[in-house]
Design an enzyme around this catalytic site. Structure first.
Site, PDB file in Angstrom:
ATOM      1  N   ASP A  53      24.072  71.430  72.539  1.00  0.00           N
ATOM      2  CA  ASP A  53      23.039  70.458  71.800  1.00  0.00           C
ATOM      3  C   ASP A  53      22.058  70.829  71.904  1.00  0.00           C
ATOM      4  O   ASP A  53      20.947  69.863  72.044  1.00  0.00           O
ATOM      5  CB  ASP A  53      23.474  68.766  71.932  1.00  0.00           C
ATOM      6  CG  ASP A  53      24.802  68.623  71.836  1.00  0.00           C
ATOM      7  OD1 ASP A  53      25.844  69.091  71.118  1.00  0.00           O
ATOM      8  OD2 ASP A  53      25.523  67.640  72.750  1.00  0.00           O
ATOM      9  N   GLU A 230      28.213  65.812  61.838  1.00  0.00           N
ATOM     10  CA  GLU A 230      27.316  65.013  62.995  1.00  0.00           C
ATOM     11  C   GLU A 230      26.114  66.278  63.103  1.00  0.00           C
ATOM     12  O   GLU A 230      26.050  67.204  62.425  1.00  0.00           O
ATOM     13  CB  GLU A 230      28.092  65.029  64.142  1.00  0.00           C
ATOM     14  CG  GLU A 230      28.729  66.239  64.843  1.00  0.00           C
ATOM     15  CD  GLU A 230      29.332  66.059  66.023  1.00  0.00           C
ATOM     16  OE1 GLU A 230      29.763  64.935  66.295  1.00  0.00           O
ATOM     17  OE2 GLU A 230      29.816  67.200  66.616  1.00  0.00           O
ATOM     18  N   HIS A 294      25.509  72.781  66.324  1.00  0.00           N
ATOM     19  CA  HIS A 294      24.941  71.812  66.754  1.00  0.00           C
ATOM     20  C   HIS A 294      23.523  72.400  67.051  1.00  0.00           C
ATOM     21  O   HIS A 294      23.085  72.983  68.203  1.00  0.00           O
ATOM     22  CB  HIS A 294      25.221  70.966  68.125  1.00  0.00           C
ATOM     23  CG  HIS A 294      24.111  69.533  68.185  1.00  0.00           C
ATOM     24  ND1 HIS A 294      24.844  68.354  67.891  1.00  0.00           N
ATOM     25  CD2 HIS A 294      22.965  69.600  68.495  1.00  0.00           C
ATOM     26  CE1 HIS A 294      23.740  67.564  68.112  1.00  0.00           C
ATOM     27  NE2 HIS A 294      22.845  68.107  68.425  1.00  0.00           N
ATOM     28  N   PHE A 384      28.729  97.359  56.754  1.00  0.00           N
ATOM     29  CA  PHE A 384      27.946  98.404  57.848  1.00  0.00           C
ATOM     30  C   PHE A 384      27.576  99.841  57.712  1.00  0.00           C
ATOM     31  O   PHE A 384      27.182 100.476  58.431  1.00  0.00           O
ATOM     32  CB  PHE A 384      28.597  97.949  59.091  1.00  0.00           C
ATOM     33  CG  PHE A 384      28.625  96.703  59.555  1.00  0.00           C
ATOM     34  CD1 PHE A 384      27.480  96.056  59.961  1.00  0.00           C
ATOM     35  CD2 PHE A 384      29.917  96.005  59.571  1.00  0.00           C
ATOM     36  CE1 PHE A 384      27.556  94.541  60.223  1.00  0.00           C
ATOM     37  CE2 PHE A 384      30.307  94.614  59.930  1.00  0.00           C
ATOM     38  CZ  PHE A 384      29.024  94.034  60.338  1.00  0.00           C
TER      39      PHE A 384
END
Length: 501
Positions: A53, A230, A294, A384
């Site tokens: 986080d 979240e 996160h 690529f």
């Protein structure tokens, strides 16, 4: 032949040789001005255990870093380079002692508001994890390292409900607190859907009202493991506001990043947000990166580049614990103005640090390479491989950062780094060009370095001579790029290009 005639003939030969040298294309000075990117590094930028986080910011010549500690201590790191964070000392800036907030510190987020730093974090009692609530510290001055004092617990949900992962978003001069909580103010133990909420702030430690729901995990890619939204964090550019967030359950390798865009005028109204249909950033099995999410964003020291810092695992079997490490890479922007976070890079890929580190001046040029004899075609990467195509789509596949040569940073030597695949460069392999990650080897650096010279077909254009095969130049053949010796008019045209915006 007498000596006088011999001397005259020798003089003529010398003049011819000198004229030939002058006309050789590699004798012409380079027209590309390259800038100095920052110190190279490899992910992770910070390893275990205090590295999930992450928050990272750049302020007054230094990077500052904080992450989840799972304890009652909050630490910051400080470094003049991104690479230096890996070995920078951890400085404890706060020891928690508030009621029901003595442990399990998660997801710190720092914001400079009204000349002071405010450090927001989730915390709870020693028993994890139903007691998590949002708290805020205030700095004594403008130094991100503090000292800090405890300011408040934010009253975000009815009956002091569960709330985590908060950060501040500023829109139209007003501050809003965005965070994650459960449907119907549910508990961590209930298994309820985890959503995004927003509250308007009356000051940096107070919200005007409980949170308003703005996003639920309704799409399939948001519901893997558990339905989760979240870790919201704002990303703004060109007058547009995107609220990025983590989706799906962190215990799975499919933890990823999605985004909402503020398409109305009021951030407090759910219908004024539009969810982007597809994730922006997700696992890369090819690169050995799982659960990349996160995250926060920061800007390079010279203000020209946008970067993401995120946590990820190196195994699909790892989950929400202390195995996660902090990683960083440059991001880019699509022609329609939406963010392009790219693909999470392998930990073996060498990345150039942010532009402007250590007071290096100037931005790195982003250019397209136009073909001389097929002027509707541009150099691009596709799976690529490297070729020339018309109407390059996606457009970022045809854009490159022109940087100082990896093997020789002297005048005229350049390397071409992909805009949407940071750390990937044009390099030759068995004389064929491809887009490949920088593995840090001397062979790679040589294969990815070219000397820019006057165009072989037109001196107002450019050609690119191989660094380690100086008899060969970049050219297209059946639209595919390679390095070849050049001896015909057709080959000279194939080996001539122009850098354009």
């Amino acid at each position: 032949m007498n000596q006088h005639r011999q001397r005259r003939r020798a003089l003529r030969l010398l003049l011819v040789a000198l004229a030939a040298l002058v006309l050789l294309p590699f004798a012409v000075p380079s027209t590309v001005a390259t800038a100095a990117p920052g110190t190279t590094f490899q992910n992770p930028i910070v390893g275990t255990p205090n590295s999930a986080d992450p928050w990272l910011g750049y302020h007054n010549g230094s990077y500052y870093y904080a992450a989840t500690t799972w304890t009652g201590s909050i630490y910051l790191r400080k470094s003049s380079t991104l690479a230096g964070l890996k070995t920078a000392a951890e400085t404890r800036v706060f020891q928690m002692s508030q009621t029901n907030a003595t442990s399990n510190m998660w997801a710190p987020s720092l914001h400079l508001l009204n000349g002071r730093w405010y450090l927001y974090y989730s915390a709870g009692p020693s028993s994890c994890c139903g007691g998590q609530r949002q708290h805020v510290l205030e700095s004594a001055g403008s130094d991100p390292m503090g000292p800090y004092t405890y300011k408040a617990k934010l009253n975000l949900m009815p009956n002091d409900g569960w709330a985590i992962d908060g950060s501040v978003m500023t829109v139209g001069g007003a501050n809003y607190f965005v965070f994650s909580a459960f449907t119907n103010n549910g508990s961590f133990e209930s298994g309820a859907t985890q959503n995004l909420y927003i509250s308007r702030m009356t000051n940096p430690w107070t919200v005007a009202a409980h949170g308003t729901l703005i996003s639920q995990p309704t799409l399939a890619w948001e519901r893997q493991g558990n339905p989760v939204n979240e870790g919201p964090y704002v990303l703004q550019r060109g007058g547009r506001t995107f609220l990025t967030y983590s989706a799906s359950y962190c215990q799975t390798p499919d933890y990823k990043i999605g985004a909402l865009e503020l398409t109305g005028s009021d951030p407090m109204v759910r219908s004024h947000w539009t969810k982007m249909a597809n994730p922006l950033f997700q696992r890369s099995d090819a690169n050995g990166v799982y659960g990349p999410a996160h995250h926060t964003f920061f800007t390079s020291p010279d203000g020209t580049e946008d970067w993401i810092v995120y946590h990820a695992n190196s195994s699909a079997s790892q989950g929400c614990g202390t195995t996660r490490t902090s990683r960083a890479q440059r991001i880019s922007w699509n022609p329609d103005g939406t963010p392009n976070l790219g693909v999470p890079v392998s930990t073996s890929t060498v990345l150039a640090g942010p532009s402007g580190e250590n007071s290096n001046p100037g931005a790195v040029s982003v250019r397209r390479l136009q073909s001389y004899n097929f002027q509707d075609r541009y150099v691009r990467h596709a799976d690529f491989t490297v070729r020339i195509d018309p109407n390059v789509s996606p457009a970022l596949d045809g854009q490159f950062r022109v940087v100082a040569g990896l093997a020789d940073g002297g005048a005229g030597y350049v390397s071409f780094e992909s805009v949407n695949y940071p750390g990937y460069y044009l390099r030759h392999d068995n004389y064929v060009l491809k887009l490949a990650p920088n593995d840090g080897s001397s062979t790679f650096r040589a294969d990815a370095t070219f000397r820019q010279v006057a165009g072989l077909a037109s001196s107002s254009w450019s050609s690119y001579r191989s660094y380690n095969f100086p008899d060969r130049y970049i050219r297209h053949s059946d639209y595919v790029l390679r390095i070849d010796p050049i001896s015909t008019d057709t080959a000279r045209q194939d080996a001539t290009f122009r850098l354009v915006s």
